[in-house]
Design a protein around this motif. Structure first.
Motif, PDB file in Angstrom:
ATOM      1  N   GLY A 221      -8.530  -4.081   7.794  1.00  0.00           N
ATOM      2  CA  GLY A 221      -9.021  -3.137   7.243  1.00  0.00           C
ATOM      3  C   GLY A 221      -8.460  -1.645   7.779  1.00  0.00           C
ATOM      4  N   GLY A 222      -8.738  -0.563   7.077  1.00  0.00           N
ATOM      5  CA  GLY A 222      -7.860   0.468   7.473  1.00  0.00           C
ATOM      6  C   GLY A 222      -6.978   1.035   6.341  1.00  0.00           C
ATOM      7  N   TYR A 223      -6.609   2.314   6.402  1.00  0.00           N
ATOM      8  CA  TYR A 223      -5.875   2.850   5.444  1.00  0.00           C
ATOM      9  C   TYR A 223      -4.359   2.525   5.648  1.00  0.00           C
ATOM     10  CZ  TYR A 223      -3.550   6.547   2.853  1.00  0.00           C
ATOM     11  OH  TYR A 223      -3.075   7.301   1.534  1.00  0.00           O
ATOM     12  N   ASP A 224      -3.632   2.364   6.741  1.00  0.00           N
ATOM     13  CA  ASP A 224      -2.369   1.714   7.090  1.00  0.00           C
ATOM     14  C   ASP A 224      -2.207   0.353   6.687  1.00  0.00           C
ATOM     15  OD1 ASP A 224      -1.798   4.264   8.099  1.00  0.00           O
ATOM     16  OD2 ASP A 224      -1.937   3.782  10.210  1.00  0.00           O
ATOM     17  N   ALA A 225      -3.166  -0.511   6.909  1.00  0.00           N
ATOM     18  CA  ALA A 225      -3.032  -1.751   6.273  1.00  0.00           C
ATOM     19  C   ALA A 225      -3.281  -1.969   4.982  1.00  0.00           C
ATOM     20  CB  ALA A 225      -4.205  -2.653   7.120  1.00  0.00           C
ATOM     21  N   MET A 226      -3.964  -1.015   4.432  1.00  0.00           N
ATOM     22  CA  MET A 226      -4.190  -1.215   3.043  1.00  0.00           C
ATOM     23  C   MET A 226      -3.164  -0.628   2.384  1.00  0.00           C
ATOM     24  SD  MET A 226      -6.290  -2.505   0.727  1.00  0.00           S
ATOM     25  CE  MET A 226      -4.843  -2.883  -0.417  1.00  0.00           C
ATOM     26  N   ALA A 227      -2.294   0.468   2.954  1.00  0.00           N
ATOM     27  CA  ALA A 227      -1.243   0.967   2.232  1.00  0.00           C
ATOM     28  C   ALA A 227      -0.051  -0.106   2.349  1.00  0.00           C
ATOM     29  CB  ALA A 227      -0.695   2.116   3.133  1.00  0.00           C
ATOM     30  N   ALA A 228       0.136  -1.037   3.455  1.00  0.00           N
ATOM     31  CA  ALA A 228       1.042  -1.945   3.281  1.00  0.00           C
ATOM     32  C   ALA A 228       0.787  -2.931   2.407  1.00  0.00           C
ATOM     33  CB  ALA A 228       1.411  -2.583   4.741  1.00  0.00           C
ATOM     34  N   THR A 229      -0.410  -3.312   2.118  1.00  0.00           N
ATOM     35  CA  THR A 229      -0.967  -4.536   1.305  1.00  0.00           C
ATOM     36  C   THR A 229      -0.726  -3.965  -0.224  1.00  0.00           C
ATOM     37  OG1 THR A 229      -2.337  -5.200   2.818  1.00  0.00           O
ATOM     38  CG2 THR A 229      -2.778  -6.012   0.640  1.00  0.00           C
ATOM     39  N   LEU A 230      -0.908  -2.890  -0.490  1.00  0.00           N
ATOM     40  CA  LEU A 230      -0.682  -2.377  -1.846  1.00  0.00           C
ATOM     41  C   LEU A 230       0.549  -2.191  -2.223  1.00  0.00           C
ATOM     42  CD1 LEU A 230      -2.455  -1.326  -4.453  1.00  0.00           C
ATOM     43  CD2 LEU A 230      -2.554   0.808  -3.432  1.00  0.00           C
ATOM     44  N   ALA A 231       1.420  -1.828  -1.284  1.00  0.00           N
ATOM     45  CA  ALA A 231       2.958  -1.651  -1.646  1.00  0.00           C
ATOM     46  C   ALA A 231       3.708  -2.973  -1.745  1.00  0.00           C
ATOM     47  CB  ALA A 231       3.541  -1.137  -0.417  1.00  0.00           C
ATOM     48  N   ARG A 232       3.055  -3.999  -1.087  1.00  0.00           N
ATOM     49  CA  ARG A 232       3.777  -5.243  -1.009  1.00  0.00           C
ATOM     50  C   ARG A 232       3.262  -5.835  -2.597  1.00  0.00           C
ATOM     51  NH1 ARG A 232       1.996 -10.522   2.590  1.00  0.00           N
ATOM     52  NH2 ARG A 232       3.385 -12.026   1.664  1.00  0.00           N
ATOM     53  N   ILE A 233       1.965  -5.541  -2.975  1.00  0.00           N
ATOM     54  CA  ILE A 233       1.387  -6.219  -4.292  1.00  0.00           C
ATOM     55  C   ILE A 233       2.348  -5.465  -5.445  1.00  0.00           C
ATOM     56  CG2 ILE A 233      -0.652  -5.834  -5.948  1.00  0.00           C
ATOM     57  CD1 ILE A 233      -2.339  -6.124  -3.332  1.00  0.00           C
ATOM     58  N   PHE A 234       2.428  -4.329  -5.476  1.00  0.00           N
ATOM     59  CA  PHE A 234       3.401  -3.548  -6.586  1.00  0.00           C
ATOM     60  C   PHE A 234       4.745  -3.785  -6.603  1.00  0.00           C
ATOM     61  CE2 PHE A 234      -0.483  -0.572  -7.145  1.00  0.00           C
ATOM     62  CZ  PHE A 234      -0.868  -0.942  -8.110  1.00  0.00           C
ATOM     63  N   ASP A 235       5.108  -3.993  -5.212  1.00  0.00           N
ATOM     64  CA  ASP A 235       6.803  -4.676  -5.523  1.00  0.00           C
ATOM     65  C   ASP A 235       6.909  -5.840  -5.915  1.00  0.00           C
ATOM     66  OD1 ASP A 235       7.531  -2.476  -4.140  1.00  0.00           O
ATOM     67  OD2 ASP A 235       7.466  -3.348  -1.887  1.00  0.00           O
ATOM     68  N   GLU A 236       5.730  -7.038  -5.657  1.00  0.00           N
ATOM     69  CA  GLU A 236       6.116  -8.301  -6.039  1.00  0.00           C
ATOM     70  C   GLU A 236       5.504  -8.436  -7.687  1.00  0.00           C
ATOM     71  OE1 GLU A 236       4.541 -11.388  -3.461  1.00  0.00           O
ATOM     72  OE2 GLU A 236       4.079  -9.919  -2.128  1.00  0.00           O
ATOM     73  N   ARG A 237       4.292  -7.544  -8.115  1.00  0.00           N
ATOM     74  CA  ARG A 237       3.863  -7.732  -9.379  1.00  0.00           C
ATOM     75  C   ARG A 237       3.739  -6.060  -9.627  1.00  0.00           C
ATOM     76  NH1 ARG A 237       1.086 -12.748  -9.777  1.00  0.00           N
ATOM     77  NH2 ARG A 237       2.483 -14.325  -9.095  1.00  0.00           N
ATOM     78  N   PRO A 238       4.647  -5.641 -10.294  1.00  0.00           N
ATOM     79  CA  PRO A 238       4.582  -4.181 -10.813  1.00  0.00           C
ATOM     80  C   PRO A 238       3.646  -3.860 -11.738  1.00  0.00           C
ATOM     81  CG  PRO A 238       6.779  -5.010 -11.287  1.00  0.00           C
ATOM     82  CD  PRO A 238       6.239  -5.897 -10.328  1.00  0.00           C
ATOM     83  N   ARG A 239       3.365  -4.933 -12.596  1.00  0.00           N
ATOM     84  CA  ARG A 239       2.607  -4.754 -13.828  1.00  0.00           C
ATOM     85  C   ARG A 239       1.075  -5.205 -13.393  1.00  0.00           C
ATOM     86  NH1 ARG A 239       5.521  -7.388 -18.854  1.00  0.00           N
ATOM     87  NH2 ARG A 239       3.770  -6.431 -19.993  1.00  0.00           N
ATOM     88  N   THR A 240       0.911  -5.238 -12.197  1.00  0.00           N
ATOM     89  CA  THR A 240      -0.672  -5.364 -11.740  1.00  0.00           C
ATOM     90  C   THR A 240      -1.780  -4.201 -12.474  1.00  0.00           C
ATOM     91  OG1 THR A 240      -0.302  -6.725  -9.838  1.00  0.00           O
ATOM     92  CG2 THR A 240      -2.425  -5.758 -10.034  1.00  0.00           C
ATOM     93  N   THR A 241      -2.817  -4.614 -13.040  1.00  0.00           N
ATOM     94  CA  THR A 241      -3.682  -3.638 -13.693  1.00  0.00           C
ATOM     95  C   THR A 241      -4.946  -4.015 -13.206  1.00  0.00           C
ATOM     96  OG1 THR A 241      -3.794  -4.808 -15.669  1.00  0.00           O
ATOM     97  CG2 THR A 241      -2.092  -2.999 -15.533  1.00  0.00           C
ATOM     98  N   GLY A 242      -5.328  -5.081 -12.706  1.00  0.00           N
ATOM     99  CA  GLY A 242      -6.620  -5.639 -12.285  1.00  0.00           C
ATOM    100  C   GLY A 242      -6.662  -6.077 -10.746  1.00  0.00           C
ATOM    101  N   PHE A 243      -7.684  -5.540 -10.036  1.00  0.00           N
ATOM    102  CA  PHE A 243      -7.780  -5.888  -8.749  1.00  0.00           C
ATOM    103  C   PHE A 243      -9.209  -6.355  -8.472  1.00  0.00           C
ATOM    104  CE2 PHE A 243      -4.548  -2.646  -8.352  1.00  0.00           C
ATOM    105  CZ  PHE A 243      -3.923  -3.021  -7.454  1.00  0.00           C
ATOM    106  N   VAL A 244      -9.004  -7.262  -7.616  1.00  0.00           N
ATOM    107  CA  VAL A 244     -10.577  -7.996  -7.117  1.00  0.00           C
ATOM    108  C   VAL A 244     -10.473  -7.863  -5.442  1.00  0.00           C
ATOM    109  CG1 VAL A 244     -11.828 -10.184  -6.811  1.00  0.00           C
ATOM    110  CG2 VAL A 244     -10.681  -9.761  -9.013  1.00  0.00           C
ATOM    111  N   VAL A 245     -11.624  -7.078  -5.044  1.00  0.00           N
ATOM    112  CA  VAL A 245     -11.622  -7.001  -3.647  1.00  0.00           C
ATOM    113  C   VAL A 245     -12.689  -7.397  -2.785  1.00  0.00           C
ATOM    114  CG1 VAL A 245     -11.448  -5.119  -1.913  1.00  0.00           C
ATOM    115  CG2 VAL A 245     -10.536  -4.542  -4.243  1.00  0.00           C
ATOM    116  N   GLN A 246     -12.321  -8.366  -1.988  1.00  0.00           N
ATOM    117  CA  GLN A 246     -13.321  -9.078  -1.225  1.00  0.00           C
ATOM    118  C   GLN A 246     -13.200  -8.703   0.235  1.00  0.00           C
ATOM    119  OE1 GLN A 246     -13.724 -13.218  -1.046  1.00  0.00           O
ATOM    120  NE2 GLN A 246     -15.971 -13.188  -0.980  1.00  0.00           N
TER     121      GLN A 246
END
Length: 335
Positions: A221-246
């Motif tokens: 949880g938290g902003y910093d952890a989410m920032a790192a996770t989101l950066a990693r997602i767009f680095d690996e899959r730049p065409r991501t347009t859908g998110f499922v959050v659990q």
């Protein structure tokens, strides 16, 4: 403190008659029973719990094992606990809340001491070390959650496999092909916690059927952890347009980061959450979501365990069907 003898004098009956009215062990005429009950109410008499337990070999207590961990969303767990406690009272039971992370030793302590008549277990793992002891003890028990092996157990849970599939279907129906799953904290998956593993199972299976590209990334949880996770997602899959959050603690950081990056919701990216309705409704963007039926799970767990205590409960699995509510966080995939 009012005594049983004082109730007997007030009602004009013997102490044994008052005892029989309380225990139900003998048939008492309706007139006498009414007189005794009226005296109990007038005097404010409360039977001694210890004495009643010794006399009946029952404690009238249900133990609720609810480990409080920092990587779990506590408000949902507390909502379940409140539902368990209030439903138990309607059946004449109190609840003993066990919040430590003791696992099997706590089961051994409860079953060996007779401090509770039955148990309800939460935070169930696929290979939960509490279950062998529970099976061996023979004590009535219900799980809020689903382990890998359910033979001889009674379980109540949201159908998380169907939940995951429903989220994938919704995004696919809107034209999204690249989907990222922002999951619970890594420790939740390391413990093989049932609800998280099963949601992922449903997502992956339905994604394969619908030919979706699916990427799963746990996140603290938290902003910093989410920032790192989101950066990693767009680095690996730049065409991501859908998110499922659990992961309830990731919801607002994700929405804030998407805004900061200039990605509009739902015009550029769509977000579906598996979370309680209040989290979805009060987010900065009203989230399309599958709700967690916390109160219903707690209520059903108590009803199953009381049925077992009354001698007519059966083992089995009750999975609550997921319901997806569409709000403003999902829309057609961008061209």
């Amino acid at each position: 403190m009012v005594t049983l003898a004082e109730v007997a004098r007030h009602a004009g009956v013997s102490a044994s008659t008052v005892s029989y009215v309380l225990s139900g062990k003998r048939s008492i005429s309706s007139a006498t029973r009414l007189r005794v009950e009226r005296s109990i109410q007038d005097l404010g008499y409360h039977p001694n719990a210890g004495a009643r337990a010794l006399a009946s070999s029952k404690s009238n207590i249900i133990a609720l094992m609810m480990p409080l961990r920092t990587d779990m969303y506590v408000p949902v767990m507390m909502e379940i606990a409140v539902a368990v406690a209030t439903t138990a009272r309607t059946h004449g039971y109190d609840v003993l809340l066990l919040t430590g992370e003791e696992g099997a030793p706590a089961v051994r302590r409860v079953t060996g001491s007779g401090m509770a008549d039955a148990m309800i277990l939460m935070d169930v793992e696929l290979d939960d070390d509490r279950l062998p002891l529970l099976r061996k003890s023979g004590q009535p028990a219900v799980l809020i959650g689903l382990p890998a092996e359910t033979v001889g157990l009674t379980c109540v849970d949201l159908d998380f496999v169907a939940t995951g599939a429903l989220c994938a279907e919704h995004l696919a129906g809107l034209g999204h092909r690249d989907i990222a799953v922002i999951g619970e904290a890594p420790a939740v998956y390391e413990r093989h916690t049932g609800f998280a593993e099963r949601t992922l199972e449903g997502l992956r299976a339905r994604a394969r059927e619908l030919d979706l590209r699916l990427l799963h990334r746990p996140s603290d949880g938290g902003y910093d952890a989410m920032a790192a996770t989101l950066a990693r997602i767009f680095d690996e899959r730049p065409r991501t347009t859908g998110f499922v959050v659990q992961n309830e603690s990731a919801v607002e950081p994700l929405l804030a980061l998407l805004r900061r990056q200039g990605r509009a919701v739902p015009e550029d990216v769509s977000v579906v959450a598996v979370c309680p309705d209040p989290v979805a409704v009060h987010a900065s963007v009203r989230l399309t979501s599958v709700a967690i039926p916390a109160q219903e799970m707690g209520r059903r767990a108590v009803e199953h365990v009381v049925a077992k205590l009354n001698g007519h409960g059966t083992d089995g699995i009750e999975l609550l069907a997921p319901e997806l509510t569409v709000r403003t966080s999902t829309g057609p995939a961008p061209a």
